[in-house]
Structure formats: structure tokens, C-alpha cells
Write an enzyme that holds these catalytic residues in place. Structure first.
Site, PDB file in Angstrom:
ATOM      1  N   ALA A   1       0.803  -1.218   0.000  1.00  0.00           N
ATOM      2  CA  ALA A   1       0.000   0.000   0.000  1.00  0.00           C
ATOM      3  C   ALA A   1       0.838   1.271   0.000  1.00  0.00           C
ATOM      4  O   ALA A   1       0.314   2.356  -0.262  1.00  0.00           O
ATOM      5  CB  ALA A   1      -0.928   0.013   1.214  1.00  0.00           C
ATOM      6  N   CYS A   2       2.116   1.157   0.299  1.00  0.00           N
ATOM      7  CA  CYS A   2       2.969   2.343   0.416  1.00  0.00           C
ATOM      8  C   CYS A   2       3.682   2.624  -0.902  1.00  0.00           C
ATOM      9  O   CYS A   2       4.464   1.784  -1.376  1.00  0.00           O
ATOM     10  CB  CYS A   2       3.993   2.135   1.530  1.00  0.00           C
TER      11      CYS A   2
END
Length: 295
Positions: free
Chosen positions: A60-61
């Protein structure tokens, strides 16, 4: 979301820490090199060796995805281990909900930082490159990790593809700085709208689309950001941000003057031929090693 203070997780921000007169620790900025010599920053002693290092990321980063992309592009799956956190960052930071990380027996990324420095004070971010031989963090800066993974292991893997060619380095560095400040930095302001004035938010949104318009114009003349031959480091650094644009920034953060799919050269596919697919789809579809990083 919280930070580490003297090795303990607390519901604070770096700004609050600063107001209390507490200084956060700096980043870990050592480099893995082919012979173990010191890199541009930090100390030496981190030689490229098969199985010695572990890369910690979250899908997600976008910053962690930069490192993950290069790990995949350079075929390092058999050389550097991978630990992936949950995709959602909770109140206790990045977490391993499926069980403790097998390398350090950590249940959170915060635990990795405490293993490296028991009294660590600061953000427990990803990516993290961990040295299993000396039990310390080598580096937690995505740009550094991306660049060292690009070249440090070439002698071991035999992969000589160069995404930071010497002849283009000044242009690559300039473009990277421009995109980090003028696009990614502005998107960070959009994402933190609750802490911004309306005027600051609206200015950031306009700046974002000004850069996207410039990139669209650039890519109407050539296949990639700097060349017509192969993508360079700047293309891969930009990709994690743009692949999330419509879902995260357009929908969630209301940065919605236009969708990324409305830019024909950044995204849109004209016809069925792979040779006709535009920048983002060309990157994904023409680099089979990369597919794992887009899930």
C-alpha cells in the site's frame, strides 16, 4: 498513527515530539555495495551477498513500492528476502497480522526498528532493508534502496540492465527532484487536507494537474519520460504514485479535476497492439518481472 519514542510506541506525531523538545533519530543511510565499501552516505561493511538481506515493504505504500519494483526488475527474489506487512496501516503502524515476521519475530515494523536500535525515536516507516548478518537496518530511504538494488547485485545475478545510465544521470536527478517536489509533494498536501487550509488544498490540486499536463505533453513525443528506448529510474519512481491515482487521490482525496485514465499518453490504450499501449500500461505489460509489484 503514532511513532516510537525511546523504543516505545506512542500515539504522537513528529510535530508533537518537536514541541516537547524531543529530537527524532535520523534515517538509516548505509549502502549495500558490490565489495562492501562505503556508499554515498553512511558506513561500509555491507557487501552484496546472496541471502544476507531482507526487504520490508507494504504493497500500500508508494515509497516502499519503489524499492519493491527494483527488487523485482533486477531479479533479486532469490538474493534478497521479502517481508510484506498488512496493506492497511493501523493505529499501531504497519503490522504483520498473519503472524510474526519469520526473520526477526516482529509483529510490527516498529519491532524491526527497535531490534536495530532499542531506544529508537521516530517514524517506523517502510521500506526497510535489513542486514541479517549484523542484525541492523542498512537503509530506510526508498530512493537509496531503489538505486542500490539496481546495481549492487549485478555481478551476482548477471543482470546488467541500467536504469540510471551515466549519460542521463543529471537529467534523471533533475527530473526525480522535480517530480518529488511538484507532484508527489503536492499530493501529500492533498492527502493531508484536514490539516491544510482550503487555499493550500486548492493550490496543491492545481499544481498536481499542472504537472500531469506537462507529463502528458512530454509523453506525446516519446515513449518514456526521458528516452524513446527504455524506461529509466524516473519512470519507475513515478509509477507507484500514478498507478494509485484514480483509486486513492481522485476518489479518496477528491483530487478530481481529471482522472489519470483521461490522459491518453499517460494511460490510455489505443487499439489492441501492445506497441500502441501508452506509458503506464507499457511499463507494466512489457516488464514481466514487474507484475508481482502491482497487486
Amino acid at each position: 498513527m503514532g511513532i516510537l519514542v525511546k523504543g516505545k510506541w506512542q500515539d504522537k506525531t513528529l510535530a508533537a515530539l518537536k514541541n516537547e523538545g524531543i529530537k527524532a533519530d535520523g534515517s538509516f543511510r548505509n549502502w549495500v555495495t558490490p565489495d562492501g565499501s562505503a556508499g554515498p552516505t553512511g558506513k561500509g561493511g555491507f557487501k552484496a551477498q546472496k541471502g544476507r538481506y531482507q526487504l520490508y515493504v507494504s504493497y500500500a505504500c508508494p515509497w516502499a513500492s519503489r524499492a519493491l519494483i527494483m527488487w523485482s526488475l533486477k531479479g533479486l527474489q532469490d538474493y534478497i528476502g521479502l517481508s510484506v506487512t498488512d496493506p492497511i496501516k493501523g493505529d499501531d503502524g504497519w503490522k504483520f497480522s498473519a503472524g510474526a515476521d519469520p526473520v526477526l519475530d516482529a509483529r510490527h515494523i516498529a519491532g524491526v526498528y527497535v531490534k536495530a536500535k532499542p531506544d529508537y525515536t521516530g517514524v517506523a516507516s517502510v521500506p526497510v532493508l535489513w542486514d541479517k548478518e549484523t542484525n541492523q537496518i542498512v537503509n530506510n530511504e526508498s530512493a537509496d534502496i531503489m538505486r542500490m538494488l539496481e546495481t549492487a547485485f549485478d555481478e551476482l545475478t548477471g543482470d546488467q540492465v541500467d536504469y540510471y545510465p551515466e549519460a542521463l544521470r543529471p537529467q534523471i536527478d533533475e527530473l526525480n527532484a522535480y517530480l518529488d517536489k511538484s507532484l508527489i509533494g503536492q499530493l501529500s498536501k492533498v492527502s493531508s487536507a484536514k490539516t491544510q487550509t482550503q487555499a493550500t488544498y486548492e493550490t496543491a490540486v492545481k499544481n498536481v494537474f499542472s504537472v500531469l499536463d506537462e507529463l502528458e505533453s512530454r509523453l506525446s513525443k516519446q515513449k518514456y519520460l526521458l528516452t524513446d528506448d527504455i524506461p529509466v529510474e524516473s519512470d519507475w519512481r513515478l509509477l507507484p504514485t500514478l498507478v494509485r491515482f484514480d483509486i486513492v487521490y481522485y476518489e479518496r482525496d477528491h483530487c478530481n479535476l481529471r482522472r489519470l485514465v483521461d490522459y491518453p499518453h499517460l494511460w490510455h490504450m489505443h487499439g489492441d497492439s501492445i506497441r500502441q499501449k501508452r506509458w503506464l500500461k507499457r511499463l507494466i505489460l512489457n516488464r514481466s518481472r514487474f507484475i508481482i509489484t502491482t497487486q
